[in-house]
Design an enzyme around this catalytic site. Structure first.
Site, short mmCIF file in Angstrom:
data_model
loop_
_atom_site.label_atom_id
_atom_site.label_comp_id
_atom_site.label_asym_id
_atom_site.label_seq_id
_atom_site.Cartn_x
_atom_site.Cartn_y
_atom_site.Cartn_z
N LYS A 1 -21.20 -18.46 -17.57
CA LYS A 1 -21.74 -17.09 -17.56
C LYS A 1 -21.98 -16.53 -18.96
O LYS A 1 -22.86 -15.70 -19.15
CB LYS A 1 -20.82 -16.17 -16.76
CG LYS A 1 -20.90 -16.43 -15.27
CD LYS A 1 -20.33 -15.27 -14.48
CE LYS A 1 -20.51 -15.48 -12.98
NZ LYS A 1 -19.58 -16.50 -12.43
N SER B 1 -19.35 -26.04 -13.70
CA SER B 1 -19.70 -24.69 -14.19
C SER B 1 -18.55 -23.94 -14.85
O SER B 1 -18.78 -23.07 -15.68
CB SER B 1 -20.28 -23.87 -13.04
OG SER B 1 -19.39 -23.83 -11.94
N GLU C 1 -21.49 -5.00 -12.38
CA GLU C 1 -20.47 -5.13 -11.36
C GLU C 1 -19.74 -6.44 -11.58
O GLU C 1 -20.25 -7.33 -12.27
CB GLU C 1 -21.13 -5.15 -9.97
CG GLU C 1 -21.73 -6.50 -9.55
CD GLU C 1 -22.91 -6.97 -10.40
OE1 GLU C 1 -23.56 -6.12 -11.05
OE2 GLU C 1 -23.17 -8.19 -10.41
C1 LIG Z 1 -19.74 -17.05 -11.10
C2 LIG Z 1 -19.50 -18.50 -11.04
C3 LIG Z 1 -20.31 -19.34 -10.23
C4 LIG Z 1 -21.38 -18.81 -9.31
O1 LIG Z 1 -22.44 -18.18 -9.94
P1 LIG Z 1 -23.89 -18.85 -10.04
O2 LIG Z 1 -24.75 -17.73 -10.49
O3 LIG Z 1 -24.25 -19.36 -8.68
O4 LIG Z 1 -23.79 -19.93 -11.02
C5 LIG Z 1 -20.09 -20.71 -10.26
N1 LIG Z 1 -19.11 -21.24 -11.02
C6 LIG Z 1 -18.32 -20.46 -11.81
C7 LIG Z 1 -17.26 -21.13 -12.61
C8 LIG Z 1 -18.48 -19.09 -11.84
O5 LIG Z 1 -17.69 -18.33 -12.61
#
Ligand SMILES: *Cc1c(COP(=O)(O)O)cnc(C)c1O
Length: 401
Positions: free
Chosen positions: A90, A379, A112
């Site tokens: 993010k 992610s 948010e």
């Molecule tokens: C917020 C988050 C997601 C989901 O958000 P996307 O916009 O779909 O990427 C996925 N993995 C992690 C670690 C997150 O913090």
């Protein structure tokens, strides 16, 4: 393959666009114009690249997970977004949005947050760039996500408790929008995924595509092959997935898989498989596949991964589903938690529960496609999830506090 979306009005096929009140229409136009001015500007791109390198720690490594590869029979690679500053992808788009807001002369970032991940990444970017930051968060989530609430406060952000309705993410978005409407001149609403009105799905995708560009080059350097056979990412709003997928969409030999959360299973109603079970509708200023009731109100959704439980999904994913370029599938809570432990124990990497959905799917895929390469977007890291996992699933894996 010809692929050129969105159009100038922000439509990906029939999805996306800008469904907002007239006051916001002008603000969104201004943001779009400013974004198009800086998007290919070399000073802006250098500033962002410098932060990616020296602040976030990019490029994040690509890791060949040899233990998993041996165990499951395919060559598995992990794009390590979990190693970024703040622990997830993010920060990539939060920094881009914060720099844009600063250039536009805004005083305050607002947003948010559900689980607090977007809130923490944005509060971090606000501190760095020198902007105030208000984060709207439902009271239920504030109680549940205490460590992230404290992080935001330490970073200097104001956490605004939302007391309406179910006191969770949807109400937080509603209240943040109301606050935004009161002063769109000094405030900048920094959306947390590839969702919301045009230009946000486009802009957040562009900022995140650094993930896919790096991964593509790293894969070639590491393996000597031009392209991976398969790439996989989890989909909540869809930003980490668009980040990885974007540079591969035109490569027709690459199979692309987006993984949504099946929660407790489709039949229980407790899931957030928007692309699999949703129908087109409008939410938060844009059109997409949506889990909705007969009146078009978003349905309550659920996943063990709070970052994935959104009733809508990015408009570009909606379009990619319709044109058949990406395969979307679902992984349930149990499968995700199994993968959480599997990656921890076989490779020594504790993933975010969100990312564990992508891992779980990839491990299934490995058995169907022996010998092929599978590149997973990891992610985020799982530190935020350890207490929850131990309290709710520890005994199934033989661990107690
Ligand atoms: C917020 C988050 C997601 C989901 O958000 P996307 O916009 O779909 O990427 C996925 N993995 C992690 C670690 C997150 O913090």
């Amino acid at each position: 393959m010809d692929y050129n979306v969105p159009n100038e009005n922000g439509f990906f096929g029939e999805y996306g666009g800008r469904f907002v009140p007239p006051q916001l229409e002008d603000v969104m136009k201004e943001i779009t114009e400013e974004y198009f001015k800086i998007k290919d500007n070399s000073d802006f791109l250098e500033e962002l690249q410098d932060l990616y390198e020296h602040y976030v720690g990019r490029p994040s490594p690509l890791f060949h997970a040899k233990n998993l590869s041996k165990k499951y029979g395919a060559e598995i690679y992990l794009k390590r977004e979990d190693l970024n500053h703040t622990g997830a992808h993010k920060i990539n788009h939060c920094l881009g949005e914060a720099l844009l807001a600063k250039k536009m002369g805004k005083k305050k970032l607002i947003a948010e947050t559900g689980a607090g991940q977007h809130g923490v990444a944005l509060a971090t970017a606000a501190a760095l760039v020198g902007l105030e930051c208000d984060i709207y968060m439902g009271e239920v989530d504030i109680a549940k996500e205490h460590p992230n609430v404290i992080r935001m406060k330490i970073l200097g952000a104001t956490v605004v408790p939302v007391k309406s309705g179910l006191k969770t993410l949807k109400e937080a978005v509603d209240e943040a929008f109301i606050a935004y409407l009161q002063d769109p001149v000094n405030q900048f609403y920094a959306i947390g995924s590839v969702v919301g009105p045009h230009p946000f799905p486009l802009m957040v995708r562009d900022f995140q595509s650094v993930v896919g560009k790096e991964a593509k080059a790293q894969f070639t350097t590491m393996t000597g092959k031009a392209l991976p056979d398969n790439i996989v990412a989890c989909v909540g709003g869809g930003s980490n997935a668009m980040g990885l997928f974007t540079p591969f969409i035109k490569e027709k030999n690459v199979n692309i898989y987006g993984v949504e959360p099946a929660g407790r299973g489709f039949k229980t109603g407790d899931h957030a498989c928007t692309l699999t079970y949703g129908t087109p509708g409008v939410i938060h200023g844009f059109k997409c596949y949506l889990l909705q009731d007969e009146e078009g109100e978003p349905s309550p959704v659920y996943s063990v991964a709070s970052g994935l439980d959104y009733p809508g999904v990015g408009p570009e994913h909606s379009y990619l589903k319709d044109i058949g370029r990406i395969n979307y599938d679902c992984i349930n809570d149990k499968e995700a938690i199994d993968a959480f432990f599997e990656l921890s124990r076989v490779e020594g990497i504790i993933p975010a529960i969100e990312s564990a959905h992508a891992v779980a799917f990839a491990l299934k895929l490995a058995k169907q496609r022996p010998g092929e390469s599978i590149l997973i977007n990891l992610s985020g890291r799982g530190d935020k999830d350890i207490d929850f996992v131990i309290d709710n699933y520890g005994k199934d894996y033989g661990i107690s506090r």
